[in-house]
Structures are given as structure tokens and as C-alpha cells.
Design a protein around this motif. Sequence first.
Motif, PDB file in Angstrom:
ATOM      1  N   MET A  31     -21.405 -53.168  24.626  1.00  0.00           N
ATOM      2  CA  MET A  31     -21.127 -52.253  23.515  1.00  0.00           C
ATOM      3  C   MET A  31     -21.965 -50.991  23.673  1.00  0.00           C
ATOM      4  N   LEU A  32     -21.323 -49.831  23.523  1.00  0.00           N
ATOM      5  CA  LEU A  32     -22.022 -48.573  23.696  1.00  0.00           C
ATOM      6  C   LEU A  32     -22.743 -48.198  22.410  1.00  0.00           C
ATOM      7  N   THR A  33     -23.966 -47.691  22.522  1.00  0.00           N
ATOM      8  CA  THR A  33     -24.731 -47.235  21.361  1.00  0.00           C
ATOM      9  C   THR A  33     -25.159 -45.796  21.592  1.00  0.00           C
ATOM     10  N   TYR A  34     -25.287 -45.055  20.521  1.00  0.00           N
ATOM     11  CA  TYR A  34     -25.739 -43.659  20.585  1.00  0.00           C
ATOM     12  C   TYR A  34     -27.063 -43.565  19.853  1.00  0.00           C
ATOM     13  N   ASP A  35     -28.190 -43.474  20.627  1.00  0.00           N
ATOM     14  CA  ASP A  35     -29.531 -43.543  20.061  1.00  0.00           C
ATOM     15  C   ASP A  35     -29.985 -42.222  19.440  1.00  0.00           C
ATOM     16  N   LYS A  36     -29.419 -41.100  19.902  1.00  0.00           N
ATOM     17  CA  LYS A  36     -29.895 -39.804  19.431  1.00  0.00           C
ATOM     18  C   LYS A  36     -29.408 -39.547  18.017  1.00  0.00           C
ATOM     19  N   THR A  37     -30.350 -39.202  17.122  1.00  0.00           N
ATOM     20  CA  THR A  37     -30.016 -38.947  15.724  1.00  0.00           C
ATOM     21  C   THR A  37     -29.401 -37.556  15.580  1.00  0.00           C
ATOM     22  N   ILE A  38     -28.290 -37.500  14.838  1.00  0.00           N
ATOM     23  CA  ILE A  38     -27.642 -36.222  14.588  1.00  0.00           C
ATOM     24  C   ILE A  38     -28.249 -35.614  13.339  1.00  0.00           C
ATOM     25  N   THR A  39     -29.041 -34.571  13.498  1.00  0.00           N
ATOM     26  CA  THR A  39     -29.687 -33.903  12.373  1.00  0.00           C
ATOM     27  C   THR A  39     -28.756 -32.853  11.787  1.00  0.00           C
ATOM     28  N   PHE A  40     -29.184 -32.335  10.635  1.00  0.00           N
ATOM     29  CA  PHE A  40     -28.381 -31.289   9.994  1.00  0.00           C
ATOM     30  C   PHE A  40     -28.319 -30.039  10.869  1.00  0.00           C
ATOM     31  N   ASP A  41     -29.453 -29.719  11.531  1.00  0.00           N
ATOM     32  CA  ASP A  41     -29.460 -28.547  12.421  1.00  0.00           C
ATOM     33  C   ASP A  41     -28.486 -28.728  13.580  1.00  0.00           C
ATOM     34  N   THR A  42     -28.453 -29.958  14.137  1.00  0.00           N
ATOM     35  CA  THR A  42     -27.524 -30.225  15.240  1.00  0.00           C
ATOM     36  C   THR A  42     -26.083 -30.092  14.773  1.00  0.00           C
ATOM     37  N   PHE A  43     -25.812 -30.614  13.571  1.00  0.00           N
ATOM     38  CA  PHE A  43     -24.451 -30.517  13.026  1.00  0.00           C
ATOM     39  C   PHE A  43     -24.043 -29.054  12.827  1.00  0.00           C
ATOM     40  N   VAL A  44     -24.948 -28.263  12.256  1.00  0.00           N
ATOM     41  CA  VAL A  44     -24.641 -26.846  12.031  1.00  0.00           C
ATOM     42  C   VAL A  44     -24.436 -26.123  13.355  1.00  0.00           C
ATOM     43  N   ARG A  45     -25.255 -26.476  14.355  1.00  0.00           N
ATOM     44  CA  ARG A  45     -25.125 -25.818  15.661  1.00  0.00           C
ATOM     45  C   ARG A  45     -23.766 -26.120  16.292  1.00  0.00           C
ATOM     46  N   TRP A  46     -23.369 -27.397  16.265  1.00  0.00           N
ATOM     47  CA  TRP A  46     -22.082 -27.758  16.850  1.00  0.00           C
ATOM     48  C   TRP A  46     -20.921 -27.189  16.047  1.00  0.00           C
ATOM     49  N   LEU A  47     -21.077 -27.118  14.727  1.00  0.00           N
ATOM     50  CA  LEU A  47     -20.051 -26.474  13.911  1.00  0.00           C
ATOM     51  C   LEU A  47     -19.913 -25.003  14.272  1.00  0.00           C
ATOM     52  N   GLY A  48     -21.042 -24.363  14.518  1.00  0.00           N
ATOM     53  CA  GLY A  48     -21.008 -22.958  14.941  1.00  0.00           C
ATOM     54  C   GLY A  48     -20.325 -22.794  16.280  1.00  0.00           C
ATOM     55  N   TYR A  49     -20.620 -23.718  17.225  1.00  0.00           N
ATOM     56  CA  TYR A  49     -19.942 -23.663  18.521  1.00  0.00           C
ATOM     57  C   TYR A  49     -18.424 -23.818  18.359  1.00  0.00           C
ATOM     58  N   GLY A  50     -18.038 -24.770  17.493  1.00  0.00           N
ATOM     59  CA  GLY A  50     -16.611 -24.984  17.277  1.00  0.00           C
ATOM     60  C   GLY A  50     -15.931 -23.763  16.690  1.00  0.00           C
ATOM     61  N   LEU A  51     -16.571 -23.146  15.683  1.00  0.00           N
ATOM     62  CA  LEU A  51     -16.004 -21.937  15.085  1.00  0.00           C
ATOM     63  C   LEU A  51     -15.945 -20.801  16.098  1.00  0.00           C
ATOM     64  N   LEU A  52     -16.953 -20.728  16.973  1.00  0.00           N
ATOM     65  CA  LEU A  52     -16.954 -19.687  18.000  1.00  0.00           C
ATOM     66  C   LEU A  52     -15.792 -19.874  18.965  1.00  0.00           C
ATOM     67  N   VAL A  53     -15.546 -21.137  19.355  1.00  0.00           N
ATOM     68  CA  VAL A  53     -14.417 -21.410  20.253  1.00  0.00           C
ATOM     69  C   VAL A  53     -13.098 -21.031  19.591  1.00  0.00           C
ATOM     70  N   VAL A  54     -12.942 -21.387  18.306  1.00  0.00           N
ATOM     71  CA  VAL A  54     -11.716 -21.033  17.584  1.00  0.00           C
ATOM     72  C   VAL A  54     -11.556 -19.519  17.507  1.00  0.00           C
ATOM     73  N   ALA A  55     -12.669 -18.816  17.223  1.00  0.00           N
ATOM     74  CA  ALA A  55     -12.608 -17.355  17.135  1.00  0.00           C
ATOM     75  C   ALA A  55     -12.228 -16.733  18.478  1.00  0.00           C
ATOM     76  N   VAL A  56     -12.769 -17.291  19.573  1.00  0.00           N
ATOM     77  CA  VAL A  56     -12.435 -16.765  20.904  1.00  0.00           C
ATOM     78  C   VAL A  56     -10.953 -16.964  21.203  1.00  0.00           C
ATOM     79  N   PHE A  57     -10.424 -18.149  20.877  1.00  0.00           N
ATOM     80  CA  PHE A  57      -9.004 -18.397  21.108  1.00  0.00           C
ATOM     81  C   PHE A  57      -8.128 -17.464  20.266  1.00  0.00           C
ATOM     82  N   MET A  58      -8.520 -17.230  19.015  1.00  0.00           N
ATOM     83  CA  MET A  58      -7.762 -16.321  18.164  1.00  0.00           C
ATOM     84  C   MET A  58      -7.810 -14.900  18.710  1.00  0.00           C
ATOM     85  N   LEU A  59      -8.966 -14.490  19.200  1.00  0.00           N
ATOM     86  CA  LEU A  59      -9.094 -13.152  19.777  1.00  0.00           C
ATOM     87  C   LEU A  59      -8.255 -13.013  21.035  1.00  0.00           C
TER      88      LEU A  59
END
Length: 369
Positions: free
Chosen positions: A1-29
Amino acid sequence: MLTYDKTITFDTFVRWLGYGLLVVAVFMLLSYLSSVLLPFAVGWLLAYLLHPMVKFVQNKLHVGNRVVSIIITLLVIIALLSFVLWLIIPPMIEQFSKLGQLATNYIQRSAHIDSIPEAIRQWTENHRAQIQDFIQSKEFSEGLKEAIPNMFRVLGKTANIIISIGGSLIALLYMFFILMDYDYLTKAWIKIFPKKSRPFWNSLAADAERELNNYIRGQGTVALIMGVLFCIGFTIIDFPMAIGLGILIGIMDLVPYLHTLALVPTVFLSLLKAADTGQNFWLILLSALAVFIVVQVIIDMIVTPKVMGKAMGLNPAILLLSLSVWGALLGFIGLIIALPLTTLLIAYYQRYITKEDEPLPEEQTGQTQ
């Protein structure tokens, strides 16, 4: 069984959300600027294809000036294209003229008419009253109202064609200027990314270039074999324009499955041969379709799996599946990008997900001892 030991913090979530929005913005552009970026992309692709020949002219033929090397390369390409067009277009024009003459002779024999223009003028004179009544009728006016918007649509499409021609000229200008500094541009583009992420983009560019090279070489080989097979098949059944039509189909197959459009001139040439020789049209057309079927089976079952499978490193079953999936998702464009994109995705899945490119623990232990 696979486990993910690294804790996802709020900063990590915001960073990945920002990356996702950036990718969407690039595709729209990119979508918004697609009409502007398309000529540049086409110009870069043409420069990529012609660069090895330019280097050969400049280095092997000892032409010191880069601009002169580009001009010589373009002249050679234009000469080759002109030769291919000379093999295809003049015979096609001759066949059209022949078909027109056969149609004229048939009409004159069946209707006992010596001059078709004179017969049209005489018919118009005899039916002038009916023609005037039809022009003044309600059906004609309604048909005219429906035809005018269609005429403007045709004019709009004509304008789009003119704009496309202009875009092609701009793409050629892009190609020329990119070729002038191709070596510098291919090395300097990485500087637009932060230093931390440059190794990833360098690796991505190297993998993409490798797969594109393999794809172009493999698809070119498949198209060459297909063209030769069609030339042989059409020659065996004594089909009109056997060599020219085979060359045309081979060129069209540089884009996968585009050669199916060659069925249109095939029907026309079958009709021409039937009118010229008196043979049954359906027998001629069926013999030509039999050539299409036999060659397609050979290409799909033998040539493409062997050539493209070896070039792209894909199993024949995966190769056919990728064509089906990408064709269903993206249509005609999907057929073009299916093989290089599938290979690239598999390579990055193995590198970043399954980590198959990393040494095994036993290998690492052996290296440290």
C-alpha cells in the motif's frame, strides 16, 4: 500500500493553486493569441526542418555566409517542389481537358448538336417567355434572398483564404529570420525560465526534439513506402496518372490519413478512363479501391507498426491505440501529434512517476562500495 508521508500545508496548497491558475491563464492567453502565434509556430517548425540542410550547405559546401546558405537551401527546396508539381499538375490539367472534350462530344452525339453555345442561345430564344415568368415569380425572389447570405459567406471564406495566404507569407519571414540565428535561439530560449527550473525545461526540450526527429524520420519512411506501393498498384491496373497520383498520395501521407482525400481524384480519373476506353466505370473504380485497400492493409498491419514502432519505441498495439485515442480526442490534429506526444508522456511517466530512470537501491549500494 502506498503512503504519502509529506504533510500538505496551507502554504503548499496555495502555491499549487497558484501554479494551477497560472497554467490556466497561460492556456487562455495562448488561445487568445493563437492567430498571432500560429505563423510563428509554423515558421519555427519549417526552420527546424530546414536547419540541417542549411548547416550542410554552409559547412560541407563551404558557403561562409549564412544568408547565402539559407537562400541556396530555399532555392533547392523550391526546385524540388516545382519538379513534384510538374509531375502532378500538368497531367491533371490534361486529364481535365480530355474529360471536358469527351463530355462535349457525348452531348453533341446524344443531342445531335453541332455547337453547344449556339444551342444554348437558341434554347434561350425559344424559352424567353418562360424565363421571364420564372424571374418574376415568388420562388425566384425567395431563392435569391436565400442565396445572397450564402454568397456573403463565400466571400467571407475567400477573405479567410486571403488572410491565410498572408499568414503563410508571415510564417516564411519568421522561418528566414529564425534560420539566421537558429543556433543562438535554440540555446538562449532557456534564459526565460528561472535558473532553478532550467534543467527540467532543458530535459523536456531535448526529449521533445528527440521524439520529433524520430517521428519525422519514421513518418517520412512510411509515406515513401506508401507512395511507391500506390505507384506500383496503379501501374498494374493501368490507371490514369499512375505515377503522379502515387506521388501525390505519398506526399499527403506525411500527415497521417490525409491521403484518404485522394479518393476524390481517383473517382474522377476512373470516370475519365471509362469515358475514354468504354470500359465499365464501376469495374475501374473497384479496381482502384482494391489498390487502396491492399496498400492500406500493408501499411497499417506491416509498415507502420514496424517502422513507426521502431522509430518511436512503441509496441504496435500501443501505437494503434494512441492513434485511436488522440484522433477521438483532438480529431485530425490528434492524428498528427499522437505518436510523439504519446512517447513523450510515457517517457515522463517513467521518469517522474515510476522513477524507472533512477538507479535501483542495489545499484546504488554497489556503486558506493
